[in-house]
Write a protein that holds these residues in place. Sequence first.
Motif, PDB file in Angstrom:
ATOM      1  N   PHE A 129      18.062  71.636  13.535  1.00 39.49           N
ATOM      2  CA  PHE A 129      16.907  71.123  12.802  1.00 39.49           C
ATOM      3  C   PHE A 129      15.908  72.208  12.432  1.00 39.49           C
ATOM      4  N   SER A 130      16.012  73.385  13.045  1.00 42.21           N
ATOM      5  CA  SER A 130      15.177  74.508  12.602  1.00 42.21           C
ATOM      6  C   SER A 130      15.695  75.092  11.290  1.00 42.21           C
ATOM      7  N   ASN A 131      16.949  74.793  10.960  1.00 45.77           N
ATOM      8  CA  ASN A 131      17.565  75.265   9.715  1.00 45.77           C
ATOM      9  C   ASN A 131      17.605  74.200   8.623  1.00 45.77           C
ATOM     10  N   LEU A 132      17.263  72.965   8.966  1.00 46.27           N
ATOM     11  CA  LEU A 132      17.436  71.836   8.049  1.00 46.27           C
ATOM     12  C   LEU A 132      16.385  71.845   6.938  1.00 46.27           C
ATOM     13  N   HIS A 133      16.835  71.662   5.689  1.00 41.04           N
ATOM     14  CA  HIS A 133      15.932  71.587   4.533  1.00 41.04           C
ATOM     15  C   HIS A 133      15.799  70.166   3.990  1.00 41.04           C
ATOM     16  N   VAL A 134      16.906  69.435   3.925  1.00 40.92           N
ATOM     17  CA  VAL A 134      16.876  68.090   3.336  1.00 40.92           C
ATOM     18  C   VAL A 134      16.188  67.128   4.301  1.00 40.92           C
ATOM     19  N   GLU A 135      15.173  66.423   3.823  1.00 41.40           N
ATOM     20  CA  GLU A 135      14.398  65.543   4.702  1.00 41.40           C
ATOM     21  C   GLU A 135      14.590  64.062   4.392  1.00 41.40           C
ATOM     22  N   ARG A 136      15.430  63.745   3.388  1.00 40.07           N
ATOM     23  CA  ARG A 136      15.605  62.330   3.068  1.00 40.07           C
ATOM     24  C   ARG A 136      17.019  61.879   3.430  1.00 40.07           C
ATOM     25  N   TRP A 137      17.600  60.947   2.668  1.00 40.38           N
ATOM     26  CA  TRP A 137      18.793  60.247   3.135  1.00 40.38           C
ATOM     27  C   TRP A 137      19.980  61.150   3.462  1.00 40.38           C
ATOM     28  N   ALA A 138      20.136  62.265   2.767  1.00 42.59           N
ATOM     29  CA  ALA A 138      21.328  63.100   2.969  1.00 42.59           C
ATOM     30  C   ALA A 138      21.142  64.127   4.084  1.00 42.59           C
ATOM     31  N   PHE A 139      20.085  63.999   4.883  1.00 41.50           N
ATOM     32  CA  PHE A 139      19.837  65.000   5.926  1.00 41.50           C
ATOM     33  C   PHE A 139      20.991  65.057   6.922  1.00 41.50           C
ATOM     34  N   ASP A 140      21.655  63.897   7.209  1.00 42.99           N
ATOM     35  CA  ASP A 140      22.770  63.893   8.170  1.00 42.99           C
ATOM     36  C   ASP A 140      23.877  64.842   7.733  1.00 42.99           C
TER      37      ASP A 140
END
Length: 326
Positions: A252-263
Amino acid sequence: MIGLDFQVLLYLFGGAVAFATLAGLIIVRLSSSPPDLSRHETEKYFCDPSKPGAKLPFPSIHDKPTLDLSVIVPSYNEEERLPGMLKETTEFLEDRQKKQPSFTYEVIVVDDGSKDKTTQAGLEYSRKLGVEKVRVLTFHHNRGKGGAIRLGLFSARGKQLLFADADAATKFADLENLEKLFKEINKEPHGMAIVCGSRAHLQDEAVASRSLFRTFLMHGFHFLVWFLCVRGIRDTQCGFKLLSREAAIRVFSNLHVERWAFDVEMLYIAQCLGIPIGEVAVHWTEIDGSKMVPVFSWLQMGRDILLIRLRYMLGGWKVNHKVKGQ
């Protein structure tokens, strides 16, 4: 005539170059943006209903864990559905604690900028069980489900972290199945692992109840996920996933997408980092009141998956293998 044809080709070539340049600039601009790990000042604190006006600071995921399990519940306008989910969840966890007195847990309700009384619904359980067991993180503005889960995880104290949807579509007792597989794939005492709840075994039944168009969108989405990002996981979108604390930090420190496709991006990053991922079937029931707009949300997710792949291919979003504290 030859000159005219050449001029048309020149115009087409120039237009293609201009379009490619513009698209490249947009993608580079988007891909160079770091993940948004910031918090509004009000998102750094939680309230204790027994102490009106008191502001208590959330801990950081980079602190040492002090509990066995943290349950993160992303919630947007869930005033009606949240109480039922919290009742099922806390009854299960309280029962486990009675049978196993050393077991400790917390539930963090993340109000993702709701316009209803979601926060108040969560605070009722803070009042009932105490803020050591139930806390509410209220956002200043809506971020999206992925953003809500990220800040919830980053405010947690558990060794293991579970995120679960507020609609209670998944039977919470299925946590035991996730934990069993988690122990099998997490070989190190402080290692990394992710276990995904899965509805793939219910797919035939789901298809039978959907329109042809929605079925087409669903299969198109699954193909994009498989072709561009994640393979080996049949259901990337089930909102019931268990992570080790270290895996949550790294992913989650690398995650950019914050909406439905975050998984999808979450699992893609995990695969890039070599984090073991498991999948186990869960009981799941269709619950009225979904926040997804059927066609728009599928198309938005498809767009985000394409962008995820493009950005990583171009090297703009590189997975950081070493994550420092916030």
